[in-house]
Enzyme design. Sequence first.
Site, PDB file in Angstrom:
ATOM      1  N   HIS A  35       0.844  -1.214   0.000  1.00 51.22           N
ATOM      2  CA  HIS A  35       0.000   0.000   0.000  1.00 51.22           C
ATOM      3  C   HIS A  35       0.874   1.258   0.000  1.00 51.22           C
ATOM      4  O   HIS A  35       0.586   2.236  -0.682  1.00 51.22           O
ATOM      5  CB  HIS A  35      -0.859   0.065   1.271  1.00 51.22           C
ATOM      6  CG  HIS A  35      -1.848  -1.037   1.436  1.00 51.22           C
ATOM      7  ND1 HIS A  35      -1.712  -2.023   2.380  1.00 51.22           N
ATOM      8  CD2 HIS A  35      -3.003  -1.294   0.779  1.00 51.22           C
ATOM      9  CE1 HIS A  35      -2.759  -2.836   2.317  1.00 51.22           C
ATOM     10  NE2 HIS A  35      -3.539  -2.434   1.351  1.00 51.22           N
ATOM     11  N   LEU A 148      -1.273  -4.297  -8.304  1.00 52.87           N
ATOM     12  CA  LEU A 148      -1.493  -5.312  -9.342  1.00 52.87           C
ATOM     13  C   LEU A 148      -1.645  -6.714  -8.756  1.00 52.87           C
ATOM     14  O   LEU A 148      -1.927  -7.653  -9.494  1.00 52.87           O
ATOM     15  CB  LEU A 148      -0.356  -5.276 -10.364  1.00 52.87           C
ATOM     16  CG  LEU A 148      -0.385  -4.063 -11.300  1.00 52.87           C
ATOM     17  CD1 LEU A 148       0.865  -4.023 -12.163  1.00 52.87           C
ATOM     18  CD2 LEU A 148      -1.634  -4.068 -12.164  1.00 52.87           C
ATOM     19  N   LYS A 149      -1.449  -6.867  -7.445  1.00 52.20           N
ATOM     20  CA  LYS A 149      -1.702  -8.191  -6.859  1.00 52.20           C
ATOM     21  C   LYS A 149      -3.152  -8.601  -7.137  1.00 52.20           C
ATOM     22  O   LYS A 149      -3.439  -9.754  -7.423  1.00 52.20           O
ATOM     23  CB  LYS A 149      -1.451  -8.207  -5.351  1.00 52.20           C
ATOM     24  CG  LYS A 149      -1.688  -9.594  -4.769  1.00 52.20           C
ATOM     25  CD  LYS A 149      -1.389  -9.660  -3.303  1.00 52.20           C
ATOM     26  CE  LYS A 149      -2.519  -9.143  -2.462  1.00 52.20           C
ATOM     27  NZ  LYS A 149      -3.714 -10.019  -2.415  1.00 52.20           N
ATOM     28  N   ASP A 150      -4.043  -7.618  -7.050  1.00 51.90           N
ATOM     29  CA  ASP A 150      -5.447  -7.873  -7.384  1.00 51.90           C
ATOM     30  C   ASP A 150      -5.624  -7.537  -8.867  1.00 51.90           C
ATOM     31  O   ASP A 150      -6.258  -6.539  -9.218  1.00 51.90           O
ATOM     32  CB  ASP A 150      -6.353  -7.007  -6.505  1.00 51.90           C
ATOM     33  CG  ASP A 150      -6.147  -7.318  -5.030  1.00 51.90           C
ATOM     34  OD1 ASP A 150      -6.416  -8.453  -4.632  1.00 51.90           O
ATOM     35  OD2 ASP A 150      -5.674  -6.433  -4.307  1.00 51.90           O
ATOM     36  N   LEU A 184       2.718  -9.576  -0.557  1.00 48.64           N
ATOM     37  CA  LEU A 184       2.227  -8.968   0.682  1.00 48.64           C
ATOM     38  C   LEU A 184       0.711  -8.834   0.602  1.00 48.64           C
ATOM     39  O   LEU A 184       0.165  -8.443  -0.429  1.00 48.64           O
ATOM     40  CB  LEU A 184       2.856  -7.582   0.894  1.00 48.64           C
ATOM     41  CG  LEU A 184       4.368  -7.519   1.068  1.00 48.64           C
ATOM     42  CD1 LEU A 184       4.788  -6.127   1.551  1.00 48.64           C
ATOM     43  CD2 LEU A 184       4.875  -8.570   2.053  1.00 48.64           C
TER      44      LEU A 184
HETATM   45  O1  PAF Z   1      -8.136  -3.477  -2.961  1.00 46.36           O
HETATM   46  C1  PAF Z   1      -8.757  -3.022  -1.987  1.00 46.36           C
HETATM   47  O2  PAF Z   1      -8.208  -2.779  -0.911  1.00 46.36           O
HETATM   48  C2  PAF Z   1     -10.254  -2.761  -2.110  1.00 46.36           C
HETATM   49  O3  PAF Z   1     -10.876  -3.703  -2.938  1.00 46.36           O
HETATM   50  C3  PAF Z   1     -10.583  -1.330  -2.589  1.00 46.36           C
HETATM   51  C4  PAF Z   1     -10.057  -1.068  -3.973  1.00 46.36           C
HETATM   52  C5  PAF Z   1      -9.997  -0.319  -1.617  1.00 46.36           C
HETATM   53  C6  PAF Z   1     -12.105  -1.127  -2.628  1.00 46.36           C
HETATM   54  O4  PAF Z   1     -12.677  -1.338  -1.367  1.00 46.36           O
END
Ligand code: PAF
Length: 280
Positions: A35, A148-150, A184
């Site tokens: 993050h 990009l992990k998600d 992470l």
């Molecule tokens: O990836 C996340 O932490 C969440 O899906 C997001 C993008 C903040 C939306 O709640």
Amino acid sequence: MQIFETIESLQSALSGAAANTLGFVPTMGNLHAGHLSLVSRARGEHDLVVVSIFVNPLQFGANEDLDSYPRTLDADTAALIAAGCDFLFLPSAAELYGDDMQASTRVQVPELGTHYCGASRPGHFDGVTTVVTKLFNIVQPDAAYFGLKDYQQFSIIRKMVDDLALPVSVHGIETAREASGLALSSRNGYLSAEQKAVAPLLYQTIKGIGDALAAGDQDFKRLIQAGKQQLQDAGLQPDYLAIANSATLRPATREDSHLVILAAAFLGSTRLIDNLRVSV
Ligand code: PAF
């Protein structure tokens, strides 16, 4: 860093801020180095940096970990101050959705959201796209940053922004990993010491598939079968393991040159996800 809990107070501060450009990082908190790398990118590219922390109930299924999702506000606040965040937005569910969340309007990206995590977590991506649209409307950023992990989430948000002509540029930032390769994730905190030793195998498996693809192997079916077996042998229960076109997320064909290996697996009750993009 200033902290706001209401839309009105945030918007009033935003309208008074003398900033040419605004970078936004939406999060659910429990911040880690991944993050913070998004915040640092936003800090380097914008006058004003806004981060939101909101554990969005709309994106959790009935049997998921909404209640136990880690909430570490004091540590998050300290980390955001150190990272140079200007405004932290901390809305409540009532502030964002009123008193009847289920009756509130949804934003849905069809197709891209139905496979992989969308199949295992019905409604999850509708919750993500709805809250992200709402946060974009509240903050009105020039740019927003996602990990990009998600990768499926990132692809869906990028398509939503494109389809709805939302005036924000969307950036995907590389996955931060432990030395073992483990991506992470806030959910890594659920793992026991023994599980933590096994978890890196998820990345090692997709890396092995990526290396084979880069070396010219096009037997996708065999690669996936062998990968699933490798996960199972180590005690990881595969939810899905797939090789897809990295733009459409449709199953890869031999003609595709930009691929993504997408994986999700359970370790006990913890669901881990990861992906690797490969150009062949
Ligand atoms: O990836 C996340 O932490 C969440 O899906 C997001 C993008 C903040 C939306 O709640």
